[in-house]
Design an enzyme around this catalytic site. Sequence first.
Site: not given
Length: 466
Positions: A54, A439, A447, A455
């Site tokens: 990789c 957060y 969000w 959502r």
Amino acid sequence: MSMSRARGLTERLVVIGGDAAGMSAASQARRLRGPDELGIVAFERGHFTSFSACGIPYWVGGDVGERDRLIARTPEEHRARGIDLRMRTEVTEIDVDACRVRARDVDSGAESWTSYDKLVIATGARPIRPDMPGADAPGVHGVQTLDDGEALLDTLARTRGRRAVVVGAGYIGVEMAEALINRGYEVTVVNRGKEPMSTLDPDMGSLVHEAMEGLGITMVNDTEVTELLTGDDGRVRAVATEDGEHPADVVVLGIGVRPDTTLARAAGLPLGAHGGLLTDRAMRVRGHENIWAGGDCVEVLDLISGQERHVPLGTHANKHGQIIGTNVGGGYATFPGVVGTAVSKVCDLEIARTGLREKDARRVGLRFETVTIESTSRAGYYPGASPMTVKMLAERRTGRLLGVQIVGREGAAKRVDIAAVALTVGMTVEQMTALDLGYAPPFSPVWDPVLVAARKAAAKIRNSAL
């Protein structure tokens, strides 16, 4: 009773292939069983062991300065751990009935048979080379091993011209295109798909297309290569397609890999629809009590579709090796399957996917809804916030998450891990909206983008049920 135990001797494990899966298996088996209990012989046809394939595009592009930084463990280090590692030795035949393999010294041509009580097949994958004139001409390169990387760098050093054509726009093709741009080449990518990165849906692939052209890469999509043209000196000079010719001083093939299962096929071992070896969850070859296989030469279960897939990634190869070594060493471990997670980048554009694309879901008969949202990597008011596009697929009746694709700048790609965990445990998009994710403004909007998509998908599922 095993052959060795019947003779009153130490058991012998033979490993075919000296990279991630093979040497992980050998090393783990050695940790569990000492040399007096288990002799280990490993064959590797190349010059290197335990290296990162990789990392080759980043070595070619100059991000990684030295080849040896891609080598996790040298042959000498393996031998110091009690593994009889035989380099530049290619296994040419597996005799399943007699429990032995025939190997040939690549340099001298000398051949010999080695018996085994337990066998691990870790032969990896081979780059696909197009079956057309000029495919083997000087200046045409596949990129799979460190030997391949050295050969390409040697060509780049000796070639006067600065025109490169990359055939294929999957992970390797895209990464090699960027590497060649970094080397100062004019790069054209010829791609049979409508957009680069066929592991994404075309609407997400178009974002990658835009970023590649922003780097100065010329994209030629939706066309087939018909011939690799050579000059009077026999070297490649152009790539011919259905629509014309693209001059080339060097050509890199990035059209994917196939499982290297020539030995297994000749030995009558079971292969799947994609040409890879079929194993049980313990990575034992189906129908063969004393043979295991892992890495790029096997097919694995897709946990979402329920079908076998060929997914050649170093993450899986290392896991396979650990599982095989544990089982060979007398323990117990299983590999349940994959959800198809992968990440890559083009310059600072990050690309990620996990689960099913639209066409994958259709192929297995799933009814689904899709949503695509635009968000940012951080709170919109925080310095450095950058745009991010998230696409999500969910099963129409149940709301079960089926797949996620993300394209964005810094902080985008690893967000796919949230979806990979959700897929693995079978969460619905409604359940995902309640995830307690980290957060703070420097890291995410209130969000998270993945939850914004969840959502929206949950709402769409609810509306479709009305």
